[in-house]
Design a protein around this motif. Structure first.
Motif, mmCIF file in Angstrom:
data_model
loop_
_atom_site.group_PDB
_atom_site.id
_atom_site.type_symbol
_atom_site.label_atom_id
_atom_site.label_comp_id
_atom_site.label_asym_id
_atom_site.label_seq_id
_atom_site.Cartn_x
_atom_site.Cartn_y
_atom_site.Cartn_z
ATOM 1 N N LYS A 21 -41.449 51.998 -48.226
ATOM 2 C CA LYS A 21 -42.010 53.379 -47.923
ATOM 3 C C LYS A 21 -41.764 53.607 -46.539
ATOM 4 C CE LYS A 21 -46.227 55.452 -47.685
ATOM 5 N NZ LYS A 21 -47.418 55.103 -48.985
ATOM 6 N N THR A 22 -40.649 52.817 -45.653
ATOM 7 C CA THR A 22 -40.328 52.950 -44.820
ATOM 8 C C THR A 22 -39.006 53.636 -45.153
ATOM 9 O OG1 THR A 22 -41.004 50.881 -42.766
ATOM 10 C CG2 THR A 22 -39.025 52.207 -41.898
ATOM 11 N N LEU A 25 -40.155 57.804 -45.801
ATOM 12 C CA LEU A 25 -40.762 58.413 -44.875
ATOM 13 C C LEU A 25 -39.343 58.834 -43.771
ATOM 14 C CD1 LEU A 25 -43.766 56.472 -43.700
ATOM 15 C CD2 LEU A 25 -44.126 58.948 -45.048
ATOM 16 N N ASN A 149 -48.031 49.728 -41.049
ATOM 17 C CA ASN A 149 -48.047 50.180 -42.722
ATOM 18 C C ASN A 149 -48.906 51.811 -42.737
ATOM 19 O OD1 ASN A 149 -47.149 48.332 -43.035
ATOM 20 N ND2 ASN A 149 -48.814 47.139 -43.463
ATOM 21 N N ALA A 150 -48.646 52.517 -43.842
ATOM 22 C CA ALA A 150 -48.607 53.868 -44.280
ATOM 23 C C ALA A 150 -49.515 53.504 -45.075
ATOM 24 C CB ALA A 150 -47.286 54.688 -43.946
ATOM 25 N N SER A 152 -51.144 57.040 -48.021
ATOM 26 C CA SER A 152 -51.484 57.987 -48.354
ATOM 27 C C SER A 152 -52.846 58.949 -48.337
ATOM 28 C CB SER A 152 -50.985 58.477 -49.854
ATOM 29 O OG SER A 152 -49.501 57.652 -49.595
ATOM 30 N N HIS A 328 -52.757 55.887 -39.339
ATOM 31 C CA HIS A 328 -51.874 55.299 -39.981
ATOM 32 C C HIS A 328 -51.313 56.088 -42.008
ATOM 33 C CE1 HIS A 328 -54.117 51.680 -38.812
ATOM 34 N NE2 HIS A 328 -55.129 52.193 -39.179
ATOM 35 N N ASP A 330 -49.117 58.541 -44.029
ATOM 36 C CA ASP A 330 -47.966 59.047 -44.194
ATOM 37 C C ASP A 330 -47.652 59.950 -42.990
ATOM 38 O OD1 ASP A 330 -48.252 57.067 -46.216
ATOM 39 O OD2 ASP A 330 -48.319 58.923 -47.938
ATOM 40 N N GLU A 332 -48.213 60.462 -39.753
ATOM 41 C CA GLU A 332 -48.547 59.995 -39.199
ATOM 42 C C GLU A 332 -47.022 58.917 -38.091
ATOM 43 O OE1 GLU A 332 -49.469 58.807 -34.478
ATOM 44 O OE2 GLU A 332 -49.181 60.862 -36.198
ATOM 45 N N VAL A 333 -47.611 58.181 -39.363
ATOM 46 C CA VAL A 333 -46.343 56.633 -39.297
ATOM 47 C C VAL A 333 -44.451 57.500 -39.453
ATOM 48 C CG1 VAL A 333 -45.228 54.337 -40.448
ATOM 49 C CG2 VAL A 333 -47.928 55.549 -40.390
#
Length: 353
Positions: A21-22, A25, A149-150, A152, A328, A330, A332-333
């Motif tokens: 995910k990191t 993004l 952590n992100a 959706s 949290h 997506d 914003e992270v």
């Protein structure tokens, strides 16, 4: 920027998902990503067609594999990497030896066991509690930031409740693992059953504890109340959350359960335990009802309170959803990752100058 994103070790749990995910993004924010992983994990990487993510495999036999570090150094040089994000101790050790002093190696901490990450130049911590641990260990001498952590966020129209005819439904979603302490949740279900409460407990997930949990359900004679739903994939999560009235996170120890973030995102009331790490993500009677760990009576009382008080249930759910969108989500992270990585690259470039 050109960013190397890497993890070695467990490639089946939350850390692996967070690593992927990191990268996604940051790629969606416009950066060029290189995902560096073990050859054995290549078949677990999603299709990145259309995303600026390259996947590279490199064998690493352990924390002190000098050949792996030499190969990683060549990769960093050839790809002109600006920053490294490492999600495990083995990756940090390898890449800290490999990276030149002008390239920051950032530890993304997903566990309270931070000893093997302390060689990193900077830290991303998924909870405020984890940042506190890191700062205490480093004496505050290295940059550290809270980056959750992100998750959706589903649209409002996806939050439609399940059928009114069904009984009050308590949900759990996650791995059926020892630290999740599902026996206490099943004990709480037995307490409610003895009180004559009409309800259903929906356990979504698989794991090594399932056979023991199945036996416990039979021993407590609550088989008619408990449903083992099996693994729920992304496509089935809408149905799961729509079918639940409240979600319970009964962990005895944990870091930042995705269950909590998804509960907030899906606008459901939460019952969770007062344990270091996760409890820095929720507040009693504002975003959750918080109970002591391993206390089935308190857990049962909190669940019954939410069953009997729809207004409280709605208030907790609304507050949790607002927090999910603000802290949290997506977007914003991704914003925080972009901001912090750029700042660290500038800081290290300034030190070199």
């Amino acid at each position: 920027m050109r960013i190397l994103n890497s993890v070695y070790g467990d490639s089946s749990g939350g850390r692996w998902s967070a690593t992927l995910k990191t990268g996604e993004l940051l790629a969606d924010a416009g950066h060029q990503l290189t995902l560096l992983i073990a050859p054995s994990d290549l078949n677990k990487v999603p299709d990145y067609a259309g995303r600026k993510i390259d996947v590279v495999s490199l064998k690493n036999s352990g924390h002190y594999d000098l050949i792996a570090s030499w190969k990683a150094a060549r990769l960093i040089r050839d790809r002109k990497i600006d920053a490294v994000i490492a999600h495990s101790g083995r990756a940090i050790h390898m890449l800290k030896r490999a990276a030149p002093s002008t390239v920051p190696v950032i530890a993304f901490n997903h566990s309270h066991n931070i000893k093997r990450t302390l060689k990193a130049d900077a830290f991303f911590c998924i909870t405020p509690y984890m940042k506190h641990i890191v700062d205490a260990a480093t004496g505050g001498s290295k940059p550290s930031f809270v980056i959750s952590n992100a998750v959706s966020i589903p649209p409002d129209e996806a939050l439609i409740a399940g059928q009114a005819e069904r009984p009050f439904t308590i949900g759990f979603i996650g791995r059926l693992a020892l630290n999740k302490d599902l026996p206490t949740l099943i004990d709480a279900a037995a307490v409610l059953a003895r009180q004559g409460v009409e309800f259903r407990l929906l356990l979504a997930g698989e794991g090594e504890e399932r056979p023991m949990l199945e036996r416990k359900v039979d021993e407590l004679a609550v088989r008619d109340k408990v449903v083992f739903a099996g693994w729920v994939g992304p496509a089935q999560k809408a149905d799961f959350f729509q079918d639940c009235d409240v979600i319970c996170s009964p962990s005895e120890w944990d870091t930042q359960p995705l269950t909590v973030l998804e509960t907030f995102a899906w606008g459901k009331a939460l019952v969770a335990t007062d344990i270091p790490g996760p409890s820095s993500c929720y507040e009693h009677e504002r975003t959750a009802l918080v109970v002591p760990p391993k206390d089935s009576v308190a857990m049962a009382a909190a669940l019954l309170r939410l069953k009997e008080d729809p207004a409280l249930r709605a208030r907790l759910a609304a507050n949790g959803r607002r927090q999910a969108m603000a802290e949290h989500a997506d977007a914003e992270v991704a914003r925080l990752l972009d901001l912090r990585v750029k700042a660290l690259v500038e800081l290290f470039a300034g030190r070199a100058a």
